[in-house]
Design a protein around this motif. Structure first.
Motif, short mmCIF file in Angstrom:
data_model
loop_
_atom_site.label_atom_id
_atom_site.label_comp_id
_atom_site.label_asym_id
_atom_site.label_seq_id
_atom_site.Cartn_x
_atom_site.Cartn_y
_atom_site.Cartn_z
N ALA A 82 -4.46 -19.93 11.64
CA ALA A 82 -5.85 -19.40 11.46
C ALA A 82 -6.12 -18.37 12.00
CB ALA A 82 -6.80 -20.57 12.32
N VAL A 83 -5.38 -17.82 13.05
CA VAL A 83 -5.87 -16.51 13.39
C VAL A 83 -5.35 -15.52 12.41
CG1 VAL A 83 -4.99 -14.93 15.16
CG2 VAL A 83 -5.86 -17.07 15.91
N ALA A 84 -4.14 -15.60 12.01
CA ALA A 84 -3.35 -15.07 11.06
C ALA A 84 -4.11 -14.72 9.85
CB ALA A 84 -1.98 -15.20 10.92
N LEU A 85 -4.61 -15.73 9.41
CA LEU A 85 -5.33 -15.84 8.20
C LEU A 85 -6.58 -15.11 8.22
CD1 LEU A 85 -4.70 -19.47 6.76
CD2 LEU A 85 -4.10 -17.45 5.68
N ARG A 86 -7.21 -15.38 9.06
CA ARG A 86 -8.56 -14.80 9.43
C ARG A 86 -8.52 -13.12 9.53
NH1 ARG A 86 -13.89 -17.27 9.56
NH2 ARG A 86 -15.23 -15.76 10.44
N ALA A 87 -7.55 -12.99 10.30
CA ALA A 87 -7.39 -11.40 10.60
C ALA A 87 -7.15 -10.56 9.25
CB ALA A 87 -6.41 -11.06 11.76
N CYS A 88 -6.07 -11.11 8.59
CA CYS A 88 -5.56 -10.55 7.38
C CYS A 88 -7.02 -10.49 6.39
CB CYS A 88 -4.61 -11.26 6.49
SG CYS A 88 -2.93 -10.78 7.49
N ARG A 89 -7.55 -11.60 6.20
CA ARG A 89 -8.77 -11.88 5.19
C ARG A 89 -9.90 -10.59 5.91
NH1 ARG A 89 -11.85 -15.81 2.83
NH2 ARG A 89 -13.84 -14.95 1.95
N ARG A 90 -10.13 -10.38 6.96
CA ARG A 90 -11.26 -9.33 7.14
C ARG A 90 -10.60 -7.85 7.13
NH1 ARG A 90 -14.03 -12.92 6.04
NH2 ARG A 90 -15.50 -13.80 7.71
N ALA A 91 -9.09 -7.66 7.20
CA ALA A 91 -8.75 -6.59 7.30
C ALA A 91 -8.14 -6.04 5.70
CB ALA A 91 -7.56 -6.65 8.27
N GLY A 92 -8.43 -6.92 5.18
CA GLY A 92 -8.02 -6.63 3.69
C GLY A 92 -6.41 -6.70 3.41
N ILE A 93 -5.80 -7.24 4.22
CA ILE A 93 -4.11 -7.38 4.26
C ILE A 93 -3.75 -8.45 3.30
CG2 ILE A 93 -1.93 -7.47 5.68
CD1 ILE A 93 -3.61 -6.04 7.79
N PRO A 94 -3.00 -8.02 2.41
CA PRO A 94 -2.25 -9.48 1.56
C PRO A 94 -1.26 -10.19 2.42
CG PRO A 94 -2.06 -7.16 0.25
CD PRO A 94 -2.38 -6.99 1.70
N ILE A 95 -1.25 -11.52 2.13
CA ILE A 95 -0.49 -12.29 3.25
C ILE A 95 0.08 -13.44 2.20
CG2 ILE A 95 -2.33 -13.73 3.46
CD1 ILE A 95 -1.49 -14.62 6.19
N THR A 96 1.46 -13.57 2.19
CA THR A 96 2.48 -14.38 1.60
C THR A 96 2.75 -15.41 2.31
OG1 THR A 96 2.59 -12.72 0.13
CG2 THR A 96 4.15 -14.61 -0.03
N ILE A 97 2.50 -16.73 2.08
CA ILE A 97 3.06 -17.78 2.65
C ILE A 97 4.55 -17.92 2.14
CG2 ILE A 97 2.99 -20.43 3.26
CD1 ILE A 97 -0.05 -20.08 2.32
N THR A 105 10.71 -19.54 -8.52
CA THR A 105 9.53 -18.75 -9.40
C THR A 105 8.94 -17.61 -8.87
OG1 THR A 105 7.78 -20.24 -8.72
CG2 THR A 105 9.03 -21.01 -10.50
N GLY A 106 9.50 -17.16 -7.51
CA GLY A 106 8.90 -15.98 -6.81
C GLY A 106 7.46 -16.22 -6.07
N SER A 107 7.36 -17.59 -5.98
CA SER A 107 6.08 -17.74 -5.32
C SER A 107 6.15 -17.39 -3.77
CB SER A 107 5.56 -19.30 -5.43
OG SER A 107 6.83 -20.14 -4.78
N ALA A 108 7.22 -17.27 -3.27
CA ALA A 108 7.34 -16.92 -1.71
C ALA A 108 7.80 -15.39 -1.55
CB ALA A 108 8.06 -17.65 -0.93
N THR A 109 7.62 -14.47 -2.79
CA THR A 109 8.03 -13.08 -2.77
C THR A 109 7.06 -12.47 -2.53
OG1 THR A 109 9.84 -13.72 -4.33
CG2 THR A 109 9.30 -11.46 -4.04
N PRO A 110 6.73 -11.56 -1.48
CA PRO A 110 5.58 -10.99 -1.16
C PRO A 110 5.74 -9.46 -1.91
CG PRO A 110 7.22 -10.53 0.68
CD PRO A 110 7.74 -11.55 -0.26
#
Length: 536
Positions: A82-97, A105-110
Motif C-alpha cells: 500500500a505504501v509503494a502504490l500510494r507513493a508512486c501514484r502521488r509521485a507520478g511514477i509508473p509501477i509494474t507488478i 505476453t510481457g505483462s510483467a515487463t516494465p
C-alpha cells in the motif's frame, strides 16, 4: 445480499496517507526515486533497491520483450504494498507488478519506473478450511506448492484443480492476473471459477476485501466508497465469446459483474491482489490415461466431435484432452514409444476414475474410441497405466516447447505462437485456414495444445528471412479466429504483446471501455502501464 457500493478500507493511518501524499506530490517523476526511496525507508520501513544490476534482473519476463526500470521494491506485507502504490501514484511514477515472470505476453515487463515484486508476499501462510472446501493463500506462493499443501493438509482428500503447464514455476498472483488455465477443458479449467474471495489493493493504496457475490455492479458500474469520497467505476460491456477465454478483462453486457470476476484476469491494470480464498474440490482417486496414435488431423477432429457428443458437449467431464499435431512427432522425445507406424498425430485423454477397478471404465472408453470411425483399436489407444509410463509421456510433452526454443535460438529468431480458441462448430474451418496460410508462406511450425477446448498453439519457427512473413500470418490467424466467433487468447492473456489482438477481437469500442474503466482508478495509467490498453 449483494450491492454495487464497494466499501474501501484504509491500510495505513490517515496521517500516514497524508504524509505520503505531501512528500510524493512534491517529488514527482522517476528522477525523484532516490529521494522517495530514502523517505519510505526512514518513515515506513519500505526498502527500494536502486542498484541497476539488481533492478535489471526484474526487467524482463518469459516473453523476452525488452524492458527497463529504475527501482525495485520487494514488499513482504500488504502494508508495504500500500505504501509503494500510494507513493508512486502521488509521485507520478509508473509501477509494474512482477510475480514469477513466467508469462509470455510481457505483462510483467516494465518500460520505466518501479518494479513491485511479490516474491516475498508469503503471508499470511496458507490455511485450509476442510469443512468449507477452501484454502486461503498469499500471492507469492508457487501454484504447485499450493496444490501440494492442499493435498497434504487434507490427507489427499481435497485438491485445487487448476494445473497450468508452468504450475511449478508460476506463482498464484500471476495465475490470478491472467486467469490461468491448464489441462482441464471447459470453464472450470481456469482459475476464475475457483476464486471465492480476494484482498485487493487499488492504485491509491486503499483496500477492498471482497467475497464472491458480495458486490455486483448495477447499470454497468460500481461505486467505490471510502476516504470521504465516492468514485464511479464503470465495468466494460463488450461481448465475450462463451468459450475458454483469457483475452481481456471480464465484461458484463448486461451491466452486472461480480467484483471478483472483474479483478481476476485483469492483468494488474486495476490493482494488486495480495491474498485470496480459493474453492477446492474432492480429489478423484485415480484417472485413466490414454495416448491415441492417429494417421492425421482429420481423424483427430473426428475423434473430438465423437467424444464431445458422447459427453453431452461437456468438455469438463474430462481431466485432459490434449493434441499433438503437425510436426510434433519429430520434435518430441520418446516419440516411438507413443506413436504407431506412420501415424503423424496423437491425442492424450485423461478421464476421472471413480471406481477401484479400472477395467470396466477402460472398456467403456475403448468402445467410445472405436465408435469414432478412426480405426482406433487397443494398439492405437495406449493406456498409460504405470507411473513410469506417465512420467515418460509428460517428459515427451514438455520436450516440445523446449525443442521449438532450441530451433529458433540456433536461427537467431524467436517462436511466434498462437493462443487462439474458436467454437467447436467452426474449428475445422479455422484449422483449414491456418494450415493453408502457413503452407502458402512455406513456414515451419508445430501445432499442439488443448483439443478439448479447440485451443491449439500453432508455433511458428521462422528463420531471419521469414520473421515478418510469420508475423503477418500470425495476424491473419488471429483475425480469422475473431471472424469465427473466437478469441485470441485461451490461457496466456494479453499483456503488452497482444494489445493489437485485443483490438482485432473486440474492436475499438472495447478498447475505449477498458481505458475508461482503468482511468477511473488510475487517471495517469501508472499501474502496469501498457497491459491490455495504452493511454489514449
Amino acid at each position: 445480499m449483494s450491492g454495487s457500493r464497494v466499501l474501501l478500507q484504509p491500510v495505513l493511518e490517515t496521517s500516514e496517507y497524508r504524509a505520503l501524499d505531501v512528500f510524493a506530490s512534491a517529488h514527482r517523476g522517476r528522477e525523484a526515486l532516490p529521494e522517495i526511496a530514502a523517505f519510505l525507508a526512514e518513515h515506513f520501513g519500505v526498502e527500494f533497491t536502486l542498484d541497476p544490476d539488481i533492478v535489471a534482473g526484474f526487467a524482463q519476463d518469459s516473453s523476452n520483450l525488452p524492458g527497463s526500470a529504475q527501482a525495485l521494491c520487494r514488499p513482504s506485507s500488504e502494508r508495504e504494498c500500500a505504501v509503494a502504490l500510494r507513493a508512486c501514484r502521488r509521485a507520478g511514477i509508473p509501477i509494474t507488478i512482477s510475480g514469477g515472470r513466467t508469462n509470455l505476453t510481457g505483462s510483467a515487463t516494465p518500460s520505466e519506473g518501479l518494479v513491485l515484486s511479490t516474491a516475498k508476499m508469503l503471508t499470511p501462510e496458507p490455511a485450509l478450511d476442510a469443512g468449507a472446501r477452501s484454502v486461503a493463500a498469499p500471492v507469492g506462493i508457487p501454484l504447485e506448492d499450493l496444490r501440494e499443501f492442499v493435498l497434504r493438509r487434507s490427507g489427499r482428500v481435497l485438491v485445487f484443480p487448476v494445473d497450468p503447464t508452468s504450475r511449478k514455476e508460476a506463482w498464484l498472483g500471476g495465475a490470478l492476473a491472467c486467469n490461468a488455465s491448464g489441462f482441464t477443458p471447459g470453464e472450470t479449467g481456469a482459475i476464475r471459477a475457483w476464486v471465492e474471495g480476494v484482498r485487493f489493493l487499488l492504485p491509491d493504496g486503499l483496500l477492498v476485501e471482497a467475497r464472491r457475490g458480495e458486490w455486483v455492479s448495477e447499470n454497468g458500474a460500481f461505486t467505490l466508497a471510502g476516504a470521504g469520497a465516492e468514485t464511479r467505476w464503470p465495468v466494460p460491456s463488450y461481448p465475450r465469446p462463451r468459450i475458454k477465454n483469457a483475452g481481456g478483462p471480464w465484461s458484463a453486457p448486461d451491466g452486472r459483474a461480480d467484483f471478483i470476476d472483474l479483478v481476476v484476469g485483469s492483468e494488474g491494470i486495476f490493482g494488486l491482489v495480495t491474498a485470496c480464498r480459493l474453492r477446492l474440490m474432492p480429489r478423484v482417486p485415480d484417472h485413466l490415461d490414454f495416448f491415441i496414435s492417429l494417421p492425421g488431423e482429420a481423424e483427430a477432429i473426428r475423434l473430438l466431435m465423437h467424444v464431445s457428443e458422447k459427453l453431452g458437449n461437456d468438455p469438463g467431464a474430462l481431466s485432459a484432452f490434449e493434441y499433438f499435431g503437425v510436426n510434433c512427432r519429430h520434435a518430441m522425445l520418446h516419440e516411438d514409444r507413443f506413436f504407431r507406424g506412420a501415424d503423424q498425430v496423437g491425442v492424450y485423454i485423461q478421464a476421472p476414475l471413480r471406481e477401484p477397478d479400472p477395467g470396466p471404465a477402460a472398456e467403456q472408453w475403448l468402445e467410445i474410441f472405436s465408435g469414432a470411425g478412426c480405426g482406433i483399436d487397443a494398439d492405437k489407444a495406449l493406456m498409460l497405466d504405470t507411473d513410469a509410463l506417465r512420467a515418460l509421456f509428460f517428459e515427451a510433452r514438455h520436450s516440445l516447447p523446449a525443442k521449438a526454443l532450441e530451433i529458433v535460438k540456433k536461427r537467431g529468431t524467436h517462436t511466434i505462437m498462437t493462443d487462439t480458441v474458436v467454437p467447436l462448430g467452426r474449428f475445422k474451418e479455422f484449422l483449414d485456414f491456418t494450415h493453408g496460410r502457413l503452407a502458402a508462406e512455406k513456414l515451419e511450425y508445430v501445432a499442439f495444445g488443448h483439443l478439448g477446448d479447440c485451443h491449439l498453439h500453432f508455433t511458428i519457427l521462422p528463420d531471419k528471412d521469414s520473421v515478418q512473413r510469420a508475423v503477418d500470418v500470425y495476424d491473419g490467424i488471429v483475425a480469422k479466429s475473431a471472424d469465427l466467433g473466437g478469441v485470441y487468447s485461451g490461457e496466456h492473456g494479453t499483456g503488452k504483446r497482444k494489445r493489437r489482438d485485443f483490438l482485432r477481437c473486440y474492436g475499438q469500442a472495447a478498447v475505449e471501455q477498458v481505458r475508461s474503466s482503468k482511468a477511473a482508478l488510475d487517471p495517469e495509467f501508472l499501474l502496469n502501464r501498457g497491459n491490455v490498453v495504452t493511454p489514449a
